[in-house]
Design a protein around this motif. Structure first.
Motif, short mmCIF file in Angstrom:
data_model
loop_
_atom_site.label_atom_id
_atom_site.label_comp_id
_atom_site.label_asym_id
_atom_site.label_seq_id
_atom_site.Cartn_x
_atom_site.Cartn_y
_atom_site.Cartn_z
N LYS A 25 37.34 21.82 40.88
CA LYS A 25 36.56 21.32 39.74
C LYS A 25 35.89 19.99 40.08
N GLU A 26 36.62 19.09 40.71
CA GLU A 26 36.04 17.78 41.07
C GLU A 26 34.95 17.91 42.13
N LYS A 29 31.83 19.14 40.44
CA LYS A 29 31.24 18.03 39.69
C LYS A 29 30.49 17.09 40.62
N ARG A 33 26.50 16.41 40.81
CA ARG A 33 26.02 15.04 40.59
C ARG A 33 25.04 14.62 41.69
N ASN A 48 32.70 23.79 32.53
CA ASN A 48 32.10 22.48 32.77
C ASN A 48 30.65 22.54 32.34
N TYR A 50 28.03 21.56 34.38
CA TYR A 50 27.26 21.30 35.59
C TYR A 50 26.43 22.53 35.92
#
Length: 157
Positions: A25-26, A29, A33, A48, A50
């Motif tokens: 998940k990170e 992200k 980004r 999420n 994204y």
């Protein structure tokens, strides 16, 4: 520059909550980004906000999951160009990354979580295969110093 990545994970949060799913998940992200196009093959889509393309696979026994992920990966890499393949673990997702990398000439990165490979320390069939997966990766990220030391003990460069 190609800003596209294929992320492979057999765990995704939710519904799974743990180290591998949290890392997945990170990473999604962070890639989003940084304006990467993120394509994810996993058993389910993470909740999420994204811009991510999910390609779900059925959750079955591990060898079956490997083949579903591999087939879906071959299809995606035949359609889309990616800069690298990112595997959230070194076992089945790592094996998938290794095969896809070999077939398509795309480098892959692996995250090492201790218990995923330590349990195969005395397995004469799986251990050499995992060594090949890890040692062929462009980069290996160990989640802890303990995991790094276990990788070294596992004969991984």
């Amino acid at each position: 520059m190609n800003k596209s990545v294929l992320l492979l994970s057999f765990e995704m949060t939710p519904p799974m909550v743990g180290g591998i799913s949290s890392v997945a998940k990170e990473m999604i992200k962070e890639f989003a980004r940084r304006d990467y196009t993120v394509r994810v093959i996993s058993p389910c889509a993470a909740e999420n906000h994204y811009p991510v393309y999910y390609y779900p696979i059925p959750v079955k026994r591990n060898p079956v999951k490997f083949f579903f992920m591999l087939i879906k990966g071959i299809i995606l890499l035949s359609r889309y160009k990616v800069r690298f393949i990112y595997s959230t673990s070194g076992t089945y997702a790592g094996m998938t990354a290794y095969v896809l990398s070999t077939l398509f000439g795309i480098p892959y990165i692996v995250i090492a979580h201790g218990n995923e490979f330590i349990r195969f320390y005395h397995n004469k069939f799986i251990k050499p295969l995992l060594r090949k997966v890890y040692n062929s990766a462009l980069v290996i990220f160990a989640v802890s110093t303990y995991t790094k030391n276990e990788l070294i003990r596992f004969d991984i460069e």
